[in-house]
Write an enzyme that holds these catalytic residues in place. Structure first.
Site, mmCIF file in Angstrom:
data_model
loop_
_atom_site.group_PDB
_atom_site.id
_atom_site.type_symbol
_atom_site.label_atom_id
_atom_site.label_comp_id
_atom_site.label_asym_id
_atom_site.label_seq_id
_atom_site.Cartn_x
_atom_site.Cartn_y
_atom_site.Cartn_z
ATOM 1 N N CYS A 41 0.515 -0.989 -0.222
ATOM 2 C CA CYS A 41 0.025 -0.290 -0.145
ATOM 3 C C CYS A 41 0.659 1.689 -0.051
ATOM 4 O O CYS A 41 0.487 2.305 -0.894
ATOM 5 C CB CYS A 41 -1.133 0.327 1.306
ATOM 6 S SG CYS A 41 -0.516 -0.397 2.997
ATOM 7 N N SER B 213 -19.742 -4.221 8.854
ATOM 8 C CA SER B 213 -18.597 -4.930 9.999
ATOM 9 C C SER B 213 -17.832 -5.846 9.295
ATOM 10 O O SER B 213 -17.474 -6.622 8.563
ATOM 11 C CB SER B 213 -19.435 -5.767 10.641
ATOM 12 O OG SER B 213 -20.206 -6.392 10.442
ATOM 13 N N ASP C 180 -7.256 5.649 -3.896
ATOM 14 C CA ASP C 180 -6.493 4.367 -3.343
ATOM 15 C C ASP C 180 -6.249 3.867 -4.677
ATOM 16 O O ASP C 180 -6.960 3.273 -5.249
ATOM 17 C CB ASP C 180 -7.597 3.885 -2.307
ATOM 18 C CG ASP C 180 -6.638 2.714 -1.571
ATOM 19 O OD1 ASP C 180 -5.460 2.411 -2.346
ATOM 20 O OD2 ASP C 180 -7.391 2.577 -0.284
ATOM 21 N N HIS D 223 -2.877 1.289 6.276
ATOM 22 C CA HIS D 223 -2.873 1.406 5.356
ATOM 23 C C HIS D 223 -3.123 2.459 4.839
ATOM 24 O O HIS D 223 -2.638 3.483 5.708
ATOM 25 C CB HIS D 223 -4.896 0.634 4.385
ATOM 26 C CG HIS D 223 -4.891 0.782 3.594
ATOM 27 N ND1 HIS D 223 -4.505 0.499 2.732
ATOM 28 C CD2 HIS D 223 -5.983 1.466 2.792
ATOM 29 C CE1 HIS D 223 -4.272 0.443 1.452
ATOM 30 N NE2 HIS D 223 -5.699 1.280 0.860
ATOM 31 N N ASP E 241 -14.041 -4.462 4.646
ATOM 32 C CA ASP E 241 -15.136 -4.586 4.595
ATOM 33 C C ASP E 241 -16.073 -5.179 3.224
ATOM 34 O O ASP E 241 -15.861 -4.284 2.046
ATOM 35 C CB ASP E 241 -16.831 -4.157 4.947
ATOM 36 C CG ASP E 241 -18.215 -4.481 5.247
ATOM 37 O OD1 ASP E 241 -18.182 -5.888 5.226
ATOM 38 O OD2 ASP E 241 -18.927 -3.512 5.248
#
Length: 226
Positions: A136, A171, A217, A194, A165
């Site tokens: 990352c 969640s 991202d 991250h 998720d």
């Protein structure tokens, strides 16, 4: 610097930091032990032609060259194209291939990279085949270089205890059997940290209140389209 531009940044100190600064710090590790890594962005080190070639190799350009070129003045659009091209997951000659486990002996361990210039020039030297390997902070560092090179103010953001998720139920699901043993059946995951990017531009499509830092991202997680 031009007040009428979508990427205009009024504060001179911020322009120096987020457009002109060729060196930075990337924070990695975990919440209890944060490590600062030096990173050389090098956005002025003869990279412009590489960045322009990146745009021409994208799936967006291949599918509709006229439309793609006509939208290159839009930082929203350009950010999506570049975030797709920094990773090689879409069979689009992307810059970096990601790897998070196993052996790195046959290629570069992601932790050994300390700047974007050598990665981008290796990508060109290898005829635009993805460089192996990135994680990352490497994806984010290279993306920062490319966007600053193209004139878009950009910074890196590190977050600790991040979560992914997969099934979009908001969640992170974990499953256990009746004996309390963990069942490895969920694709949700949590990460120590991250790193991603934010770029500065206005959002006329959303309204004035949404202008400013925009999240991008380049780390591959799921397919870009579907």
């Amino acid at each position: 610097w031009f007040s009428g531009d979508d990427v205009y940044m009024a504060n001179e100190n911020e322009r120096q930091e987020y457009v002109l600064n060729e060196n930075g710090i990337i924070f990695v590790g975990n919440a209890r032990y944060i490590e600062a890594r030096a990173w050389y962005y090098g956005q002025f080190q003869d990279l412009l032609n590489i960045c322009l070639t990146m745009l021409d190799l994208s799936l967006y350009y291949r599918q509709d060259p006229a439309m793609d070129v006509s939208r290159r003045g839009d930082p929203k659009y350009l950010g999506r194209v570049i975030s797709s091209m920094i990773n090689g997951n879409d069979n689009d000659n992307g810059v970096l291939l990601g790897k998070w486990q196993g052996s790195f002996h046959s290629h570069e361990n992601p932790s050994r990279w300390d700047g974007s210039v050598v990665i981008l020039k290796k990508w060109r030297q290898d005829n635009y085949r993805p460089v192996q390997y990135g994680q990352c902070w490497v994806f984010a560092g290279v993306m920062c270089t490319v966007l600053r090179c193209l004139g878009i103010p950009t910074r890196l953001v590190s977050n600790f205890n991040s979560a992914h998720d997969v099934d979009r139920n908001l969640s992170i699901d974990k499953y256990y059997d009746c004996s309390g043993r963990s069942l490895n059946i969920s694709k949700d995951s949590t990460w120590d940290y991250h790193v991603w990017n934010e770029s500065w531009f206005v959002r006329p499509d959303l309204g004035r209140s949404y202008s400013g830092w925009q999240v991008l991202d380049a780390t591959p997680q799921e397919q870009s389209k579907g």
